[in-house]
Each structure stands twice: as structure tokens, then as C-alpha cells.
Design an enzyme around this catalytic site. Structure first.
Site, PDB file in Angstrom:
ATOM      1  N   HIS B 452     -37.860 -56.451 -40.356  1.00 13.39           N
ATOM      2  CA  HIS B 452     -39.043 -55.990 -41.094  1.00 13.39           C
ATOM      3  C   HIS B 452     -38.799 -55.899 -42.601  1.00 13.39           C
ATOM      4  O   HIS B 452     -37.681 -55.947 -43.063  1.00 13.39           O
ATOM      5  CB  HIS B 452     -39.615 -54.693 -40.510  1.00 13.39           C
ATOM      6  CG  HIS B 452     -38.772 -53.473 -40.659  1.00 13.39           C
ATOM      7  ND1 HIS B 452     -39.283 -52.220 -40.519  1.00 13.39           N
ATOM      8  CD2 HIS B 452     -37.458 -53.311 -40.922  1.00 13.39           C
ATOM      9  CE1 HIS B 452     -38.330 -51.331 -40.689  1.00 13.39           C
ATOM     10  NE2 HIS B 452     -37.223 -51.967 -40.929  1.00 13.39           N
ATOM     11  N   GLU B 453     -39.892 -55.834 -43.347  1.00 14.94           N
ATOM     12  CA  GLU B 453     -39.868 -55.826 -44.824  1.00 14.94           C
ATOM     13  C   GLU B 453     -39.176 -57.068 -45.371  1.00 14.94           C
ATOM     14  O   GLU B 453     -38.444 -57.001 -46.350  1.00 14.94           O
ATOM     15  CB  GLU B 453     -39.175 -54.553 -45.354  1.00 14.94           C
ATOM     16  CG  GLU B 453     -39.603 -53.245 -44.739  1.00 14.94           C
ATOM     17  CD  GLU B 453     -41.107 -52.987 -44.774  1.00 14.94           C
ATOM     18  OE1 GLU B 453     -41.826 -53.703 -45.473  1.00 14.94           O
ATOM     19  OE2 GLU B 453     -41.547 -52.081 -44.057  1.00 14.94           O
ATOM     20  N   GLY B 454     -39.434 -58.196 -44.755  1.00 16.64           N
ATOM     21  CA  GLY B 454     -38.804 -59.452 -45.188  1.00 16.64           C
ATOM     22  C   GLY B 454     -37.568 -59.712 -44.369  1.00 16.64           C
ATOM     23  O   GLY B 454     -36.581 -58.992 -44.485  1.00 16.64           O
TER      24      GLY B 454
END
Lengths: 611, 611
Positions: B452-454
Site C-alpha cells: 500500500h501507499e505505492g
């Protein structure tokens, strides 16, 4: 890609093109077999795995075995799957016709079992423990034990377990405290607690055959210290009458189930032997029968243990393999983003299989999973040699080489095919992290493999402390000869890429050899064994490079004569995975060797108070 | 070791001895603070984490959020914990006094939040999303938005989310399809679906403030392609009246929950905007308010995203950290086996912390976890510089350096502290694989962090494709200067071990620099970016070596003046972990560099049909 379980094309490549399993038909035991009959056997395994094992894999995970204080309940699909497996003759597949078997070569039987493992690791666990248990009894048991216990196991009526660990003795088996008190009639009564017993209690089979390590007390009642005093006992859950019918309940009772992160469908038990719940034949203690010689229990158990270690490596590999196939399927069907040179946002998104980093993750998984499976099947093929090679020296050599490879066959797939499962999640992105998809379960299931049947650390000590010097170095010399033979064949084929890989393998094999030679000469055992971990890592990766070069040679030969595009694609993919291993993975090895020669004592010198 | 959450001794070392956070008190904003007040703030965080977050961590995992078609229910302990957190002022801790904040330095606030993360990652997720959301609105929002939404968030009455991904647009944000239709009154109506929204629906807070990426349609009704057309909107779950009271329900409804492998306590949602369930103010569509400028949405969101990326790295590090402390505690209390030189089976078993391979696993965890935490706090310290350094150039430099370090701060702990959690399981043996112990949950929770978050792959592209050349290479030049300064200080201190580490860092820094320079000069973008993954691995490990040398210097200074045994042990442990990183981890780097210069195209050239 034919299935999301395993690639049948690849299995056929490994068994028939590379390992030449069909040549075993020249031996009397396998005279009825041919490539056709062996392929037909694989069809059977695949169909049963697909139709009976795979459908309840997720349900097995979500509805783990329940213990109500009396019974352990598993979902009914487990019993149906194992019945189908047994009724197809697969429990006995490698055994003699006389036992209801098919006399399948070991390598083919393992390839078949791999389908069941890929489809449902937990349910397959009941089968593979039973198969290994039977194998041990066939080697060390009496004819009566074979008749009374092995035959029902081969029919799928009885299942088997191995009972080694105790709460205070996991890796350290010399410290077990289970007592086996001799009785005048030659039987024994067992008292003690066994921990981590897979399939230790359930109602899936009519009976459970426990193979139990215990100590026969000294005359003064004390237990002999260390591993020398360990004997092996057969302890059935229910007694078996001379006519084969089931008698009363033995005093083996479940104290509790462990609740695992994965591998949930197979009950993992704490068992109490002789706690007094039952008094079979009116006496206290769990009634047990000696298997093999008293005091030789560990040696007998290692027969089963080594088979179990290879099976663990195999199961780790096939979880990596099915995860890879799932990730590949997802990557081909998931559009996302555009390629670096083609950023026009008005164009449609491309399937992620075309992104370089996704290709990397898929090719890495392919290299790990196919490599791990190849190593496991190579080991299984050695067992065939050990059992049936016409030449006595060839049988001995196969056993010795297998001794050396076993810690690698167990540990390498357990480590790297777990990593493959992590990459399978990563390819799926957020979806892979959810239980709506399958890959997170593979990752959880696979995480057990570096722990059970001897942890990674135990395998490392086995390799460096024992196997590298086994038989005065004869095991290592056998591997050395095979590696050099592979290098020579890779050069002789005229393929420039394979020749370059051969050079890389020769270089690293030399580097590894110098390092281990100096390491083995370190006089202080503490220092010598301090970094056994990285030694196993380095050795494992170099063995895998050799296995990949072996596959590369066979693939290049296949490509040279392939006339259909599909085959050409298959061989090119195999060669690309080989190239990947040499270009991307082999460069890791010097990083591990760096702490071996001279031995870096940073970890060993760490003091407890400094943590 | 004071706690199984985090080592307070180590936190104090990092913040006060290494990062000199107390020196911030020289700046006006922090003039009320001192080492004592900052330590007192950490006490508060630690107490709340211990008393309110940790006790329900396992329950949170076992009783995940339920959706009955109407409401999402989470266990009540979540609300109680977040209330305690808010009531102690911690939601606003870093904000102005005027907002109810404590004006804590960012680095201290993050260290405090780390306790909550270590105690219960899922519950802490509600808080850290809210904190980051508020930060964004404080930067880009109007005064009215601050009053109406940020103030209640700072009181813990409203929580925040970030809504970026959509089912067809995860990593590829340019492909989002959520529409924001302008209304004459300057508001917007949103229509679309958002995926993977953590904390997207629940009843824990009075209201939820969604920050949503969407596109304002062109006059012809089409959506502008690519990221340029993205704007940012504030979409409250319930409308807020001018007086701050809650109005009607907005048309943001839950379509379903994702069921994750870990991180289970935080509901992860598919949200529908404007599907028609509600008609706020009598009109269709989810009522939303533009934040910042139209078309600049992604830039605004990256304010939150970068903070979230650092928070992800921090959370990964602290899960590694608490796992390490759990493993250490277990290892000190679990007797098993005997040491290589002392195999007498009549002697008692030794605690496993004394086995070399267990020491290795513990020291590795220590190096990963303390290194990951140090990197995250270093990044947080840069944010303090960015916000409050007296010198304008120093503020710019801090921001530029942080830009470069962010992909490493996000990805390195997500990868290696997950590995630390795997080692924590391994130290526990079979016990670690069961849910009766805590470490398997850390491993499952932590597995989300590389996604998550890239994703990891996105971070790699960000580093190689953007950050290494950012501001004409000024970011990299800043890091280069800091690394060289560290090397010089390590040599100047007179400690031979640190001087040797400095040499190793100088060598690998040079090697890495040459490799990346040549890599960045590759004209073909496909080839240049093909192996972004190993570039991130190599760069990350070298950055971590630098961070460890930094810690080593501070530890050597501390040791020189330490007069009590406990402190001496602490510093020796720190220096040993530094040595471990240089001797055991840095040698991995050439293995990654091997495929970068020249770029190895094995993966890039793999064809889809060959898989």
C-alpha cells in the site's frame, strides 16, 4: 500453461526429458511401465487433485479442525478427497503389486503427489504422512506389523503420524521424556506428551498408527540420556485384533490443538500417551510395539524423517509453483498503467505482465518454483537409483549423494518458494493481500516449511556439521563429479549462453569449495559451526545453479528438435529462467561466502546482555 | 529491554543522542520544550499504547470488522483506545497550541505514534490517517475547511481517509474515472468508485472526512486523460453545518469490505460515491468541496502521500521491532539443546539465545528493526528541518533530501522488517507459527506494507526514474555530502572498527555512484528502468549502511562516557548491530549491482508466451 496447479508440460519435461524416468522400465520392478503408463498415472493424480483436493482448499483454511473435548472434527470434504485418493490406489502407488501398489517409480509418485499438495496442502498432509509411515514399517517392521498396519494404510483405512517432539524437546530430541515400560509379553506401555503431531487425532480414518520415539528406562527407573537411548514404537489409536478388526481405544488422547497461521486443515496436536483416560487390555499406559531394535529408534525414524524432509521441500516448491501460475494468470488479465516509452494516457492500459518489474517478479517465481521442483524430483530420482539401480555401487552412491542433498532439498524450496509466494502476492497488489484471492493462503501455508521436520538452522548444522564430511567426504566427491560432468556437457553442446553459465558455475563451485575446505578445517567447533546458516544459503544457491544448468542443457536439446511453436516457447522460457538464475541469483553467493572465510564472528560474539 | 513494544532506551538514544531533537527548543516554535517535556510526551504515548492499544491487538485480528449491509461494526476497544489517544491530545500533538496541539517536533510525534503502531497497527491506522489528512487540509484547505473539519479531527471526533485507487486504477492514478461535476455554488457532485479505502466506513468517529481524487469533466462531458486532470475534493460522510453540527448523510456508501490476510482491525472498503442511496441537499451525487487548485489534486495528495509513505516505513519498522523484542524474550526463556562444544546430554538444556544461529537471527532482526526505525526517524527529523530550520536554504535542502529518501524510507523497512518478522517466527519455532503467540500476526500485518501507499515496484520507479535526478541532481548531491561527512566523522573518532566501516561505506558508495551514473545515462527509457527493482535494493542497503554508521558514531561517543554497566551494554549492542550490518548485509550489494551496469535484460526480454 494448462492448469493453475502445476504445469504438466514442465512435469513431463523434468521426468521424461531431463530425468529419463521412462528408462527405469528396463529394470524388472518397473517392467510393466512405459512413458505412457507413467503419464496415465499422472493423469490420475491430476484429476483427483483437481476434482477432490482443490475445491475445498479455501474452506479447509477457513474452517479449521475443531476439538469439542472429545472429538476432532474436520470438514467432510477431507475424507471424501482422501477416499478418492486411496480408491484410485494412490496411497500405495509406489509399493509392490502384492500390497495393492502400482510399483510406480518414486520420482513419478512424488510428481503425482505434488498435484495433491498444490491443490490442498493440508489434506495432502494426511496422505503423505501415511505413505511415509508405511514406508518405514515396510523397512523396519515385522511381517505381522506390515499385515496388521501397513495393509490398511495402503487401503486408506488407517492413517499414520510421526511423534517426535515434546513440549520441552523440539529440535533437541535427545531430551525427550516419553517412557516405554517393557511388559513380559514383549509389548511396551508408553507414558509421555508429544507436541506438534500433524494428523494426531481425527475421525477421517478408521484408525491412526502413531510412530513414537520414546526411551526404555534403565533398571533403576532413570531414562538414558541423549539420543542413544531412543527407541521407536508403533502405538495405534485403537488396538488391532489378530484378524484385523478394531479393538478397544488405546490410551493416546488429545490434550489440545494448535491454531496455526496456515496449513490449517491438518489438525496439529498435543497428544498425551498413558495419561489414564483409557486402560487398554486392563492396564495403564498406551500399548506400544517396538519397531526395529531397541535404542536404534532415531536411526529408524530418520528413514521416515528424510522422506518427510524431501516431501517438505517438494510441498514448498509446489506451493511456490501454484502461486506462480496464479500470479501469471492474474498478470495476463489485469490491465494497469502503460510502459515507460508509451505513456500516452489516452491509450488503453496494458496487462501488467508487460511491465518490466512484473516480468521480473514472474521470472523470479518461475526460477524458484521450477528450480525447487526440479531439485525435489532429482532427489526422488536418486531414491529410485538407491532402490533399484542394477549396480551395487550405484545404489550406494545414490544414497550418499542423497544424504548430502537432503538438507538442501528440504531448506532451499522452503526459503525461496516462500519468497515466490510473497512475489505472487506482490504481483496481485492489494488483491493478493485479501482472502478473496488464493495466493495469501499459499504464503501462510508455506511459512511452516522452514520450521517443521527440522528447522532451517537444523538443516544448516546438518549440512556443515555432518553431511559435507559424510563417508570421509565421499558424498561431496559424488556431487563434485556430477557438477563437473554437467559443466562439461554444457560446454560440449555448443550453446554460447550455456557455456557462459558453465563457466560461472565452475568459478563459483571452485570458490565455494575453497571456502568450505578452509571452513571445515577450523579446529574450534564453535567457530566452525557459528555461521552454518550462510553456508547453507551459499551451498543451496550453488546447487540450484547446477540444477538449472542441468535443466538448461535438456531444454537446449529439446529446442533443437522442437518443431511446433508451443514447444519452442516452452524451451525458450526454460532457458530464460536458467539465464535468470545465473545472472540474477548466482551473484548473491559471494555475499554469503563473505562471512565464512575467515569466519566472521559478529553474531557469535554478540552477548546476551547487549541485546 | 523495558517493554515488548519498543525499547525506550533506544528511542531516547535515537532522538536525543543521535538526532539531537532537544536542540529544536532553540527555535521559537519549540521554545517550551526540553528533553524532559519531550520524554514526558513519549511517556504518554507509551502508556496509552500499552494500556489501550496493545490489549486488543489479538482480538482486533480475530474479530475483524463486520458489514451487515448497513453498518460496519468494529470491536468497542477500538473506539476506547482512540478516545484515550485523542483525549490525551495526541491526535493534534504536532499542531499549534491554537488547534489544541502540543507543538511537538515531528520526530518526537512519530516516535510516539510508533508506540501505538507497535501495540496495534490496525487501531493506530485510524489515527495516522486522520493526522495526515488534517496536515493536508492545514496546508491546502481554506480557513473554513480547517475550522469545520480539521478542528473536530484534532479532537478525535472526525476521522480521515485518503481515496485514491479505483478498481481499474491502482498504481495508475491517471486512469481514475471518478467524476466531480461542478455546481453553480462552487461545490461539486462526485460519482465513482474508490477501492482500498482504509477506515472508509465505520461508526468509531462521529464523521469521516474523505479526501478524494476525482476529475472535473471537460465541457463535452469527457474526462481529461492522465494525471493532469486530477483534482482533490473533501467529501464528508455526513454534511457539516456552518455551526459545526452534523447534517444529513452524504452519498458515500460502502459497497463491500475486503478481507485481508493481516491488518484486519482496520476496515478496508470499496466505496461508492454518488450511487444514489442518499441525495444530500436534495441533489444526486456525493457533495464535495475542492481542496487546493483544480487540476493540482495529485500534487496536493502527495503531501499526504509522502507523509503516509514515511508512516508506512515507520510502521513496518516498529512491527519488526516489536517482533524482535518478542523473539528475544522467547529466546531468553526457552531452553533447548546444548552448544556445539558442550554436547553432554546429562547437562541441562541452555536457553536458545545462546545458540549461534539464534543469535544470528536476533542480531539480524535488531539490525533491521533499529535500522528501519532510525531511518524513519531521520526522515521525520528532516521534516522538522523543512518546517522550522532558521535558514531558508536549510529548509529547502531538507525537503530535497527527504524527497530522495522517501522511497527508501517507505520500502526498506517494508521489505527487511517483514523479513525480521519472519525471523521472529523462526526463533519461536513451531510456537511462532501458531496464533497462541503474537509474532505470526506481526508477519501478516506487515505484509501489507510493501503493497500500500505505492508498491515496492512503484517506489523503485520513483527512485530511479525521478528522485535520483531530482532538482538536477541536487537531492543526490545533498545525500552525497551527508554520506561523506559521516565517513569523515567515523574516521576522525579514532575507533578502528568504525574507520573500517567508513572505508567499506566509501567503497560501496563509490561503486553505487558509478553504477547509477552510467545507468542514468542509458538513453533508452525501457532499458534504463527495466531493473529499477535491484537499483532500489542496492541503494536502500547502502543508505542503511550510512544510517548504521551514523548510529555507530553516536554509540561510540556514548560508550566513551558511559559509566554504568547497563549503558555500556546498550552501546556495545548498538555497535555490534552496526558491525553486523557492515559485515553481513553490505556484501549483498554487489549482487544487486551486478544486473545494473551494464543493464541485464534477462527479465525485460522475457516474452509472455515463454512463461
Amino acid at each position: 500453461m494448462e492448469s493453475l496447479l502445476l504445469s504438466r508440460r514442465d512435469l513431463e519435461f523434468m521426468l521424461f526429458e531431463w530425468l529419463q524416468v521412462q528408462s527405469l522400465a528396463e529394470r524388472e520392478r518397473y517392467a510393466d511401465h512405459s512413458r505412457e503408463t507413467l503419464s496415465a498415472a499422472l493423469d490420475t493424480y491430476e484429476a483427483i487433485a483437481r476434482d477432490f483436493f482443490a475445491p475445498h482448499n479455501k474452506k479447509n483454511d477457513q474452517h479449521e479442525p475443531q476439538f469439542d473435548g472429545e472429538r476432532v472434527t474436520v470438514i467432510p470434504e477431507v475424507k471424501a478427497a482422501l477416499r478418492a485418493f486411496s480408491e484410485a490406489g494412490l496411497m500405495a502407488a509406489r509399493q509392490d503389486y502384492e500390497l495393492g501398489g502400482m510399483q510406480l517409480p518414486f520420482a513419478v509418485e512424488r510428481a503425482g503427489v505434488a498435484y495433491a499438495m498444490a491443490a490442498n496442502l493440508a489434506t495432502s498432509g494426511f496422505a503423505f504422512l501415511t505413505i511415509a509411515n508405511a514406508e518405514l514399517l515396510l523397512t523396519y517392521g515385522t511381517p505381522e506389523q506390515v499385515d496388521r498396519y501397513v495393509r490398511p494404510m495402503m487401503q486408506g483405512r488407517f492413517f499414520g503420524t510421526m511423534c517426535l517432539s515434546e513440549p520441552q524437546a523440539g529440535s533437541s530430541l535427545g531430551d525427550i521424556r516419553t517412557r516405554a515400560e517393557p511388559r513380559p509379553d514383549g509389548t511396551y506401555r508408553l507414558f509421555g506428551n508429544k507436541m506438534w503431531i500433524s494428523g494426531g487425532e481425527h475421525e477421517v480414518s478408521e484408525n491412526i498408527v502413531h510412530l513414537v520415539l520414546a526411551k526404555i528406562p534403565n533398571p533403576d527407573g532413570s531414562l538414558p540420556p541423549g539420543v542413544q537411548g531412543i527407541s521407536l514404537f508403533l502405538v495405534p489409536r485403537r488396538l488391532v485384533q489378530p484378524d484385523g478388526s478394531l479393538g478397544e481405544r488405546n490410551d493416546v488422547v488429545l490434550a489440545g490443538l494448535n491454531h496455526k497461521m496456515g496449513y490449517r486443515g491438518l489438525p496439529n496436536c498435543l497428544l498425551n500417551f498413558g495419561e489414564g483416560r483409557h486402560t487398554p487390555q486392563g492396564e495403564p499406559g498406551a500399548l506400544g510395539y517396538l519397531v526395529g531394535e531397541a535404542g536404534k529408534g532415531l536411526a529408524c525414524m530418520f528413514k521416515m524423517m528424510n522422506e518427510a524432509r524431501i516431501a517438505v521441500g517438494l510441498s514448498a516448491a509446489v506451493l511456490g509453483y501454484t502461486g506462480y501460475l496464479h500470479a501469471l494468470d492474474y498478470a495476463r488479465n489485469r490491465p494497469q498503467g502503460r510502459l515507460p516509452g508509451q505513456k500516452d494516457p489516452t491509450q488503453p492500459q496494458v496487462p501488467i505482465v508487460r511491465h518490466p518489474d512484473v516480468k521480473r517478479m514472474l521470472l523470479t517465481q518461475k526460477a524458484y518454483a521450477e528450480g525447487g521442483l526440479a531439485l525435489a524430483l532429482y532427489s526422488a530420482r536418486l531414491i529410485d537409483e538407491q532402490h533399484s539401480a542394477p549396480d551395487a555401487q550405484a545404489r550406494i552412491d545414490a544414497e550418499r549423494l542423497l544424504d548430502l542433498l537432503t538438507p538442501v532439498t528440504k531448506s532451499w524450496p522452503s526459503q525461496w518458494c516462500l519468497e515466490a509466494n510473497s512475489l505472487a502476492i506482490q504481483v496481485h497488489g492489494g488483491y493478493g493481500y485479501t482472502r478473496e484471492y488464493n495466493v495469501e493462503q499459499f504464503y501462510r501455508d508455506n511459512r511452516l516449511n522452514p520450521i517443521h521436520e527440522g528447522t532451517h538452522g537444523i538443516q544448516a548444522l546438518d549440512l556443515l556439521g555432518r553431511k559435507l564430511r559424510l563417508h570421509d567426504g565421499a558424498s561431496l566427491a559424488l556431487l563434485d563429479a556430477r557438477v563437473r560432468d554437467t559443466i562439461a556437457r554444457a560446454r560440449a553442446g555448443g550453446d554460447a549462453a550455456l557455456a557462459a553459465h558453465a563457466q560461472a558455475l565452475e568459478d563459483i563451485w571452485g570458490h565455494l569449495g575453497e571456502t568450505t575446505t578452509r571452513l571445515l578445517a577450523v579446529p574450534d567447533a564453535d567457530a566452525r559451526l557459528a555461521n552454518a546458516g550462510p553456508c547453507l544459503e551459499a551451498f543451496g544457491h550453488v546447487v540450484m545453479a547446477w540444477i538449472w544448468l542441468e535443466q538448461g542443457i535438456a531444454a537446449a536439446q529439446g529446442l533443437a528438435s522442437a518443431d511446433d511453436e508451443r514447444s519452442q516457447h516452452f524451451y525458450r522460457g526454460k532457458l530464460q529462467a536458467c539465464r535468470y538464475f545465473f545472472h540474477w541469483e548466482l551473484p548473491r553467493v559471494p555475499g554469503w561466502l563473505a562471512v565464512l572465510d575467515p569466519v566472521d564472528l559478529t553474531c557469535a560474539e554478540m552477548q546476551d546482555e547487549w541485546f
